[in-house]
Design a protein around this motif. Structure first.
Motif: not given
Length: 348
Positions: A152-167
């Motif tokens: 479902g949709f809800a404004i907000g966030g949570h912390r996770v470990s991830a990898t980010v790529l910019f191109c």
């Protein structure tokens, strides 16, 4: 809906009721299939495609309440419109059906005029819902679409470990000044198609496009085994695809494209940002900023793919990289250790 007709599944343990209901449905111009109990119906729903379920309550093997509960817990079937047709009396039973997700309740014997109105109403609601899902898939990634459907949709966030790529395409603004608008859009569409294929085939999602640049996320909203390796694999595949594209461009005497990639791994905050009326799935944090800085630094370092030490530590030994001089990026208190991926055409 296909010619305004619907695929209707009728579930009733009484053979006469099934035949009469099927006949009524077909007279109304729809296609009818039948099942004699809930278990058979669930198997048919998994294997086939139906627009509406006409469901009896009192049945052996698996009754109507159990079918409704099973549909509610199945992400692929929970949006299927269900009209309960039953002789079971009592407001409590009707309320229970509605609470379990039934669209409507028609008592037996079923009034044909009422059935016609209910089918047409449900088919129109399903058509609108299917259109919403189609648009969602068009303007959101598959991962975000699944997350919205399941959580479902809800404004907000949570912390996770991830990898980010910019191109980013280097010097694209200067290049595009000498191109017709149609040619510019065509080139960007080709570029995006290649980039999306490389990202999604390695388990990532593109969650931001700005001009000729994009941002991809690996490990959110759905976790993957090694987000760092997946991101590096994607960047390497992108480079290989750009090389192939440049071979075609050379035959047309078009200038070659040069791209730069910045990859960083660490904690990010992900979620839906905006308002209830307009929001987007995004991620923020120092890891995002670092990946962006690394992409910009590829022009200075004259390297195609740069990564931070957290990404490099998570790579298998067969993926070769070299350390380049550390640098102090704006917004970071310490110098950053940087690694460049050694040139490859593909990574298995």
């Amino acid at each position: 809906m296909r010619d305004a007709k619907g695929e209707i599944l009728i579930v009733d343990d009484n053979k006469v009721n099934r035949l009469l209901m099927a006949r009524s449905v077909e007279i109304l111009g729809h296609r009818a299939s039948v099942a004699e109990n809930g278990q058979i119906a669930m198997s048919m729903l998994v294997d086939g495609t139906f627009d509406i379920l006409l469901l009896d309550i009192e049945m052996p093997e698996m009754d109507g309440f159990e079918v409704l509960e099973a549909l509610k817990s199945n992400a692929a079937l929970r949006d299927l419109p269900v009209i309960v047709t039953s002789s079971v009396e009592g407001l409590g039973n009707i309320v229970r059906c509605i609470e379990l997700g039934a669209e409507d309740y028609i008592p037996k014997p079923v009034n044909k005029i009422l059935l016609k109105a209910r089918l047409e109403s449900c088919l129109e609601k399903k058509r609108l819902h299917d259109e919403q899902k189609r648009l969602l898939k068009r303007f959101a990634t598959d991962e975000v679409a699944r997350d919205l459907q399941e959580s479902g949709f809800a404004i907000g966030g949570h912390r996770v470990s991830a990898t980010v790529l910019f191109c980013d395409i280097r010097d694209f603004t200067a290049m595009s000044e000498h191109m017709a608008p149609e040619a510019t859009i065509e080139l960007l569409n080709t570029y995006y198609a290649l980039m999306f294929e490389a990202v999604t085939s390695n388990g990532g999602m593109v969650n931001l496009i700005v001009g000729d640049g994009l941002m991809a996320l690996f490990g959110a909203p759905e976790p993957i085994e090694n987000s760092a390796q997946s991101a590096v694999n994607a960047a390497a595949e992108m480079c290989a695809m750009i090389e192939m594209l440049n071979e075609e461009r050379a035959m047309l005497n078009d200038p070659a494209l040069e791209v730069g990639f910045g990859i960083a791994t660490g904690e990010v905050v992900t979620g839906y940002a905006g308002t209830d009326a307009r929001a987007t799935y995004t991620c923020i944090g120092k890891t995002v900023n670092l990946a962006s800085r690394l992409e910009a630094h590829t022009k200075v370092a004259q390297e195609s793919i740069l990564m931070d030490s957290a990404t490099q530590r998570r790579l298998p030994v067969e993926i070769r990289s070299k350390e380049i001089p550390a640098i102090h990026f704006k917004g970071f208190s310490e110098d950053q250790t940087i690694f460049a991926l050694e040139p490859v055409t593909s990574i298995d």
